[in-house]
Design a protein around this motif. Structure first.
Motif, short mmCIF file in Angstrom:
data_model
loop_
_atom_site.label_atom_id
_atom_site.label_comp_id
_atom_site.label_asym_id
_atom_site.label_seq_id
_atom_site.Cartn_x
_atom_site.Cartn_y
_atom_site.Cartn_z
N GLY A 1 0.83 -1.20 0.00
CA GLY A 1 0.00 0.00 0.00
C GLY A 1 0.86 1.25 0.00
O GLY A 1 2.08 1.18 -0.15
N LYS B 1 -5.17 -2.57 1.45
CA LYS B 1 -6.37 -1.91 1.96
C LYS B 1 -6.29 -1.79 3.48
O LYS B 1 -5.49 -2.45 4.14
CB LYS B 1 -7.62 -2.67 1.51
N ARG B 2 -7.17 -0.98 4.04
CA ARG B 2 -7.06 -0.65 5.46
C ARG B 2 -7.52 -1.78 6.39
O ARG B 2 -8.29 -2.66 6.01
CB ARG B 2 -7.84 0.63 5.76
N SER B 3 -7.00 -1.70 7.62
CA SER B 3 -7.32 -2.68 8.64
C SER B 3 -7.56 -1.95 9.96
O SER B 3 -6.98 -0.90 10.22
CB SER B 3 -6.15 -3.67 8.81
N ASN C 1 -3.39 2.77 9.02
CA ASN C 1 -4.01 2.44 7.73
C ASN C 1 -3.93 0.96 7.39
O ASN C 1 -4.65 0.17 7.98
CB ASN C 1 -3.42 3.33 6.63
N GLU C 2 -3.05 0.56 6.45
CA GLU C 2 -3.02 -0.84 6.04
C GLU C 2 -2.23 -1.74 6.99
O GLU C 2 -2.14 -2.95 6.77
CB GLU C 2 -2.45 -0.99 4.61
N THR D 1 -1.79 -5.53 5.34
CA THR D 1 -2.72 -6.25 4.48
C THR D 1 -2.05 -6.57 3.14
O THR D 1 -1.28 -5.77 2.61
CB THR D 1 -3.99 -5.42 4.23
N ASN E 1 -10.21 -6.51 8.10
CA ASN E 1 -9.66 -5.87 6.90
C ASN E 1 -10.77 -5.44 5.93
O ASN E 1 -11.78 -6.14 5.78
CB ASN E 1 -8.72 -6.81 6.15
#
Length: 403
Positions: free
Chosen positions: A103, A368-370, A213-214, A364, A347
């Motif tokens: 990411g 993508k975000r977690s 974020n990720e 991730t 996630n």
């Protein structure tokens, strides 16, 4: 702080559209040498259906390649003692390591390890980074039933941990670095007479984990400034009077997009829904079924590589794995007097993760975000006591808790 799972990750990639096993690769992603995880599809139909959103990955990659390294934009420099973390904290480097980042986030240099006053009671890894009692303890094989005096110590320690996390929550804003958050956690912990359990645990270099974020979990506080629209999880564990208390929450930084707000709220709900069923006689495996059901209803996925765990005089002990995903093989039933954590990591994309070169930061696989939330729990005769529960003084940072 999450424990590792016994779940074995399959080598097959997941479709970026539907999550099924995938064997096709986006040719443009291959050309740009982008991570395979976010470029895999099970069929041409899934690839075509994803194209309108997927193609943005290509333009972001091309534009980011024209930028200088993130570390070079930061005020921290090797000359100031700030270096990049490698090998689980056992090695440091002045250069950003090479890696196929999943990411937009990148690691930044970290500061020196913060000192602990001599009078603070320390766990056995504080000096050399190696836990001695924990790996060989009988409590790795059977779940301890805490005595009343142990439970009282757990209550006291968990309350301190909650107050420390609340102190961190109050300073989160755009422009603050995660290293500065770590400083707040460190000072609040030692001011209460405690030791920040993560510090030098298996060489972890900081006093808390900050996952942006990720990042799924175990992010290392560094010189990066939080930006408007980020989400950040702060994971705090305190060692006090010979026991540990562990909790974490995911916070909004400034104005956060609706998808991230839904992700964070759903993750909070996953934890609360799981806690609601804790009582004597419930199987540990039921926790994963409940969390997975709630996350799936929102189109989200549950991380399988990291789990909840037993806690007390040991940072991590039996039950060694309390999975958050469905169809898990956790053994045992809950009994009054047991203490453990539940800490679902949810996630926005696929559940799979990758490890950064620092050996700690799990991200991730698709960038993508977690989000994550965690509490330390005590099973009572009639149900559950949340030892790390929010206090009347806890900052009002979650909109869905407002009446």
């Amino acid at each position: 702080m999450a424990g590792g799972s016994d779940a074995v990750e399959a080598t097959t990639l997941s479709c970026a559209k539907c999550g099924k096993p995938a064997h096709l690769q986006c040719p443009k992603c291959v050309e740009l040498k982008l991570p395979r995880e976010g470029a895999a599809f099970c069929t041409q139909d899934c690839f075509k259906a994803s194209w309108s959103s997927h193609k943005s990955v290509h333009s972001k990659s091309i534009s980011s390649s024209a930028l200088v390294n993130p570390g070079e934009q930061n005020t921290a420099s090797p000359n100031d003692g700030w270096l990049y973390c490698l090998r689980k904290g056992q090695s440091l480097s002045p250069k950003l390591p090479h890696f196929e980042w999943t990411g937009p986030l990148r690691p930044y240099p970290i500061s020196h390890r913060r000192p602990i006053p001599a009078q603070i009671d320390k766990p056995d890894w504080a000096l050399d980074g190696i836990p001695k009692i924990e790996p060989n303890s009988d409590l790795q094989h059977h779940v301890e039933i805490k005595a009343p005096d142990q439970i009282e110590k757990m209550r006291e320690t968990c309350r301190i941990a909650r107050e420390v996390l609340d102190a961190a929550a109050r300073v989160i804003r755009p422009g603050i670095t995660t290293d500065e958050i770590d400083a707040v956690v460190h000072e609040a912990t030692i001011s209460a007479g405690g030791y920040p359990s993560p510090l030098n645990y298996h060489f972890f270099p900081k006093s808390c984990c900050t996952s942006v974020n990720e990042v799924i979990c175990h992010g290392i506080p560094d010189a990066r400034k939080l930006e408007d629209g980020d989400i950040v999880n702060v994971d705090v564990t305190v060692y006090y009077k010979g026991v540990h208390g562990d909790l974490n929450e995911t916070f909004f930084v400034g104005n956060v997009d609706e998808a991230s707000q839904r992700l964070v709220q759903c993750t909070y709900e996953c934890l609360e829904t799981a806690i609601a069923v804790v009582k004597p006689g419930v199987r540990f495996r039921e926790i994963g079924e409940i969390i997975n059901r709630h996350a799936s209803m929102s189109g989200l996925s549950v991380v399988k590589s990291y789990c909840g765990h037993g806690i007390g005089e040991l940072f991590h002990c039996a039950p060694k794995n309390i999975p958050h995903y469905a169809r898990n093989k956790a053994v045992g039933v809950m009994k009054a007097g047991q203490t453990f954590t539940i800490e679902p990591m949810i996630n926005a994309g696929v559940w799979r993760d990758r490890m950064w070169p620092d050996g700690w930061t799990a991200v991730t696989a698709d960038g993508k975000r977690s989000a994550q939330f965690e509490h330390t729990l005590l099973v009572t005769d009639t149900g559950v006591e949340v030892l790390t529960a929010r206090l009347p003084t806890s900052p009002n940072v979650f909109p869905w808790l407002n009446p």
